[in-house]
Design a protein around this motif. Structure first.
Motif, PDB file in Angstrom:
ATOM      1  N   TYR A  79       9.349  82.273 -18.203  1.00 43.58           N
ATOM      2  CA  TYR A  79       9.608  81.499 -17.066  1.00 43.58           C
ATOM      3  C   TYR A  79       9.728  79.918 -17.486  1.00 43.58           C
ATOM      4  N   LYS A 116      12.129  78.632 -19.360  1.00 41.80           N
ATOM      5  CA  LYS A 116      13.496  77.834 -19.430  1.00 41.80           C
ATOM      6  C   LYS A 116      13.719  77.568 -18.184  1.00 41.80           C
ATOM      7  N   GLN A 117      13.437  78.241 -17.096  1.00 40.14           N
ATOM      8  CA  GLN A 117      13.558  77.806 -15.740  1.00 40.14           C
ATOM      9  C   GLN A 117      12.755  76.618 -15.274  1.00 40.14           C
ATOM     10  N   PHE A 118      11.531  76.656 -15.829  1.00 39.86           N
ATOM     11  CA  PHE A 118      10.673  75.532 -15.696  1.00 39.86           C
ATOM     12  C   PHE A 118      11.047  74.297 -16.328  1.00 39.86           C
ATOM     13  N   LYS A 150      15.585  68.507 -13.770  1.00 40.62           N
ATOM     14  CA  LYS A 150      16.445  68.451 -12.706  1.00 40.62           C
ATOM     15  C   LYS A 150      15.685  67.251 -11.844  1.00 40.62           C
ATOM     16  N   ALA A 202      14.267  73.509 -16.886  1.00 45.99           N
ATOM     17  CA  ALA A 202      15.480  73.219 -15.878  1.00 45.99           C
ATOM     18  C   ALA A 202      14.841  72.423 -14.623  1.00 45.99           C
ATOM     19  N   THR A 203      13.653  72.847 -14.023  1.00 48.45           N
ATOM     20  CA  THR A 203      13.426  72.346 -12.783  1.00 48.45           C
ATOM     21  C   THR A 203      12.934  71.087 -12.994  1.00 48.45           C
TER      22      THR A 203
END
Length: 122
Positions: free
Chosen positions: A76, A78-80, A86, A82-83
């Protein structure tokens, strides 16, 4: 700006993007009053690591190392990142935690980890 804040503190910044980074929901806080944008429980330290650490300041240096290893292996993360990246383009991001110790907790480690990954400085 990336910030950390104890969820129990009265002076909350409700304008920032608010992410709870604890695996367990903080006692005595209603979901309405928390005003979260996200609850990233999967990014929190493993149950085993959390229990071993037990918020013992003498174990904090080792806890930092082990938690960062977990973050590196966590699917998780990598997505965290990125969030968070952003959301930082729109304003502040606050990592919320429930621990009483404001210097020796996972949010401190996570903030430092994110700053390294995002190339930010204090």
């Amino acid at each position: 700006m990336l910030k950390i804040k104890r969820i129990y503190d009265h002076d909350q910044d409700y304008q920032s993007y608010r992410i709870l980074v604890d695996r367990m929901w903080p006692r005595g806080i209603s979901k309405d009053n928390a005003k979260l944008n996200d609850w990233a429980k999967e990014i929190a330290p493993s149950v085993e690591l959390r229990k071993w650490f037990a918020h013992d300041p003498e174990k904090f240096a080792d806890f930092q190392i082990e938690y960062q290893k977990e973050l590196d292996l966590n699917p998780y993360t990598k997505q965290f990142i990125a969030t968070v990246k952003k959301q930082l383009t729109h304003g502040d991001v606050t990592l919320l935690y429930g621990a009483k110790d404001t210097k020796h907790n996972q949010a401190v480690v996570l903030k430092h980890y994110l700053e390294q990954k995002l190339g930010e400085t204090d």
